[in-house]
Scaffold this motif. Structure first.
Motif, PDB file in Angstrom:
ATOM      1  N   ALA A   2      82.002  61.100  56.003  1.00 30.31           N
ATOM      2  CA  ALA A   2      82.962  61.898  55.241  1.00 30.31           C
ATOM      3  C   ALA A   2      82.252  62.840  54.281  1.00 30.31           C
ATOM      4  CB  ALA A   2      83.867  60.955  54.465  1.00 30.31           C
ATOM      5  N   GLU A   3      82.932  63.936  53.981  1.00 32.67           N
ATOM      6  CA  GLU A   3      82.397  64.861  52.977  1.00 32.67           C
ATOM      7  C   GLU A   3      82.390  64.186  51.629  1.00 32.67           C
ATOM      8  OE1 GLU A   3      81.165  67.510  55.131  1.00 32.67           O
ATOM      9  OE2 GLU A   3      81.282  68.094  53.043  1.00 32.67           O
ATOM     10  N   GLY A 126      77.102  58.963  47.297  1.00 35.38           N
ATOM     11  CA  GLY A 126      78.501  58.754  46.953  1.00 35.38           C
ATOM     12  C   GLY A 126      79.203  57.588  47.612  1.00 35.38           C
ATOM     13  N   VAL A 127      78.465  56.676  48.213  1.00 37.14           N
ATOM     14  CA  VAL A 127      79.122  55.514  48.824  1.00 37.14           C
ATOM     15  C   VAL A 127      78.456  54.233  48.353  1.00 37.14           C
ATOM     16  CG1 VAL A 127      79.905  56.674  50.900  1.00 37.14           C
ATOM     17  CG2 VAL A 127      77.643  55.668  50.852  1.00 37.14           C
TER      18      VAL A 127
ATOM     19  N   THR B  13      83.792  53.153  42.322  1.00 46.71           N
ATOM     20  CA  THR B  13      83.813  51.930  43.122  1.00 46.71           C
ATOM     21  C   THR B  13      82.436  51.561  43.652  1.00 46.71           C
ATOM     22  OG1 THR B  13      84.609  53.314  44.899  1.00 46.71           O
ATOM     23  CG2 THR B  13      86.211  51.888  43.843  1.00 46.71           C
ATOM     24  N   ILE B  14      81.602  51.046  42.740  1.00 49.19           N
ATOM     25  CA  ILE B  14      80.363  50.406  43.182  1.00 49.19           C
ATOM     26  C   ILE B  14      80.422  48.960  42.721  1.00 49.19           C
ATOM     27  CG2 ILE B  14      78.947  52.474  43.211  1.00 49.19           C
ATOM     28  CD1 ILE B  14      77.842  51.707  40.519  1.00 49.19           C
ATOM     29  N   GLN B 126      85.264  52.699  48.992  1.00 50.76           N
ATOM     30  CA  GLN B 126      83.841  52.750  49.311  1.00 50.76           C
ATOM     31  C   GLN B 126      83.193  54.085  48.950  1.00 50.76           C
ATOM     32  OE1 GLN B 126      82.880  51.694  53.365  1.00 50.76           O
ATOM     33  NE2 GLN B 126      80.988  50.766  52.691  1.00 50.76           N
ATOM     34  N   HIS B 127      84.011  55.131  48.842  1.00 50.81           N
ATOM     35  CA  HIS B 127      83.450  56.432  48.514  1.00 50.81           C
ATOM     36  C   HIS B 127      83.717  56.755  47.055  1.00 50.81           C
ATOM     37  CE1 HIS B 127      82.570  57.789  52.704  1.00 50.81           C
ATOM     38  NE2 HIS B 127      83.335  56.743  52.925  1.00 50.81           N
ATOM     39  N   ALA B 128      82.665  57.135  46.323  1.00 49.87           N
ATOM     40  CA  ALA B 128      82.799  57.267  44.878  1.00 49.87           C
ATOM     41  C   ALA B 128      83.630  58.451  44.472  1.00 49.87           C
ATOM     42  CB  ALA B 128      81.411  57.375  44.250  1.00 49.87           C
ATOM     43  N   TYR B 129      83.767  59.449  45.353  1.00 49.15           N
ATOM     44  CA  TYR B 129      84.415  60.666  44.895  1.00 49.15           C
ATOM     45  C   TYR B 129      85.937  60.568  44.879  1.00 49.15           C
ATOM     46  CZ  TYR B 129      85.342  61.687  49.815  1.00 49.15           C
ATOM     47  OH  TYR B 129      85.766  61.631  51.102  1.00 49.15           O
TER      48      TYR B 129
END
Lengths: 235, 249
Positions: A2-3, A126-127, B13-14, B126-129
């Motif tokens: 994903a972006e 970012g993950v 979300t970490i 799972q993805h911080a953005y």
């Protein structure tokens, strides 16, 4: 992938050289329900506790052991939603292989690809890492195989192993009982006994799930009735 | 170092040192800020859900305030939590259902729609953005092969089928009430299911409701069914059930 607006990784080295996000992910796994696997001379068995949060849950909608190909199954300990993502990726990998070669993907290759995905999420921007450890069981031209894949993406083949809440006791129990000549039927019995060790309450076909693959190379999740039959043999 | 975390584990979300996702846990708390409780009950040929209709201001047009949504003719959704996130997830659900119908030529099954929404929710964990959505959704429908279905999807990306469930401020009390009720009488009829759901809400909130304070959505098979379509009960229908309940007590 994903972006994401994050061009930097969230999993970074601590001063002592550890990747703490991965350690924390392992803690998430250790908090999950116990799962285990045993590789026998003529097959592999994987099993897990199916701990439902409430009596109101419809247990027929819950399935923890998933098939990736007709010969490979997988179970997890840790975060269910993360597991679903990995199952989807693994199935896609398997199908892509089949499309190219018209043969089912060998276990070791599927494990390698899935582990690569898990490693990606410890390095990409970012993950966060996946909060699951996987126990992958399959039967291919190299015989029966059992692999454990951790959130870091590292994997090993095991003769028998356990993950999740009760793993230390379960592994100790398995070490005592394992022998190279054990057959698949005995392996199922041993798996059930190991689960029983750490289980609060009565084991039954409704609160555990068992998956088996034998020389017929067909991975099957046992029905509740079949599990109950094995449990009776073990009592 | 007494605290191992980087300090950001509460903001994105970490993982925390114990292996928890604080943002997901906080999203669950946000669901309760809506200040309402919702309850859903599955019968043997119907599924119903009910929620409180809380309108903050007397000047607001009450007919524009709703948390029940028709996703397709046969699938209904009750969303509890932040209002703006509610719109977002309803839009996603409707889009997914329409795409499915277009691609495959038949109506989306309830459990599949729940899975799709849950998988989307997992991505946010799972993805911080992107933050998780602060809503819990309950989906109901009658499946052609499996009969009445009730699914709940939460911010963690967890989804599972239920015989009955509750969300919101008084969810624990409601769960206890429902567990006892369903143990005593499994396999409820349509009328009993509605009465159980409304009765549970009244019991845990210790309030006597008027029809205007509640929103009730149902799917029903059989003669009263109306072709298994999802529908929101009118004020008269709700009044009818409230009268039955008060006459029982």
């Amino acid at each position: 992938m994903a972006e994401s607006q994050y061009s930097f990784s969230l999993t970074t080295f601590s001063p002592s050289g550890k990747l703490v996000q991965i350690e924390y992910a392992l803690n998430a796994v250790a908090a999950g329900a116990t799962s285990l696997g045993i590789s026998a001379a003529d097959g592999v068995v994987i099993a897990t506790e199916k701990k439902l949060p409430s009596a109101l849950v419809d247990e027929t909608t819950v399935q923890k052991i998933m098939t990736i190909t007709p010969s490979i199954g997988v179970v997890y300990s840790g975060m269910g939603p993360d597991f679903r993502v990995l199952v989807r990726r693994a199935r896609k990998t398997a199908q892509t292989y089949y499309q190219s070669y018209k043969e089912h993907i060998p276990v070791a290759q599927l494990v390698r690809e899935t582990a690569a995905v898990m490693q990606e999420f410890t390095q990409t921007g970012g993950v966060r890492p996946f909060g699951v450890s996987l126990m992958m069981a399959g039967y291919d031209d190299n015989g029966p195989q059992l692999y454990q894949i951790d959130p870091s993406g590292s994997y090993f083949a095991w003769k028998a192993s356990a993950i999740g809440k009760n793993m230390t006791n379960a592994k100790a129990f398995l070490e005592k009982r394992y022998s190279d000549e054990v057959g698949i039927e005995d392996a199922v019995h041993t798996a059930l006994l190991t689960l029983k060790e750490g289980f609060e309450g009565q084991l039954s076909g409704a609160n555990i799930e068992v998956g088996v693959v034998g020389p017929n190379r067909s991975f099957k999740v046992l029905t509740e009735a079949e599990v109950n039959d094995y449990l009776q043999e073990v009592e | 170092m007494s605290r191992g975390g980087s300090g950001y584990d509460r903001h994105i979300t970490i993982f925390s040192p114990e292996g928890r996702l604080f943002q997901v846990e906080y999203a669950f708390k946000a669901v309760k800020t809506a200040g309402v409780t919702s309850i859903a009950v599955r019968g043997k040929d119907s599924v119903v859900f009910v929620t409180q209709k809380k309108v903050q201001d007397k000047l607001i047009d009450p007919s524009s305030v709703t948390r029940l949504f028709k996703i397709t003719k046969y699938v209904g959704m009750l969303v509890t939590g932040l209002p703006a996130d509610t719109r977002a997830i309803v839009q996603q659900a409707r889009q997914q259902a329409a795409d499915f119908r277009f691609k495959f030529g038949y109506e989306i099954p309830v459990d599949y729609l729940a899975k799709v929404l849950a998988d989307k929710a997992q991505v946010y964990t799972q993805h911080a953005y992107m933050r998780p959505l602060g809503v819990v959704s309950m989906l109901i429908g009658i499946d052609e092969e499996r009969g009445p279905q009730l699914f709940k999807v939460d911010p963690a990306g967890y989804y599972v089928g239920y015989k009955a469930t509750a969300v919101g401020v008084k969810e624990t009390e409601a769960h206890n009430f429902l567990e006892k009720k369903l143990k005593a009488t499994p396999g409820l009829s349509y009328d009993e299911a509605v009465i159980t759901a409304i009765g549970a809400l009244q019991s845990v909130l210790s309030e006597e409701f008027k029809a205007a304070d509640l929103e009730v959505g149902v799917v029903c098979d059989g003669p009263e069914g109306g072709d298994r379509a999802f529908r929101v009960l009118s004020t008269e229908d709700v009044d009818h059930f409230l009268t039955i309940i008060s006459e029982r007590d």
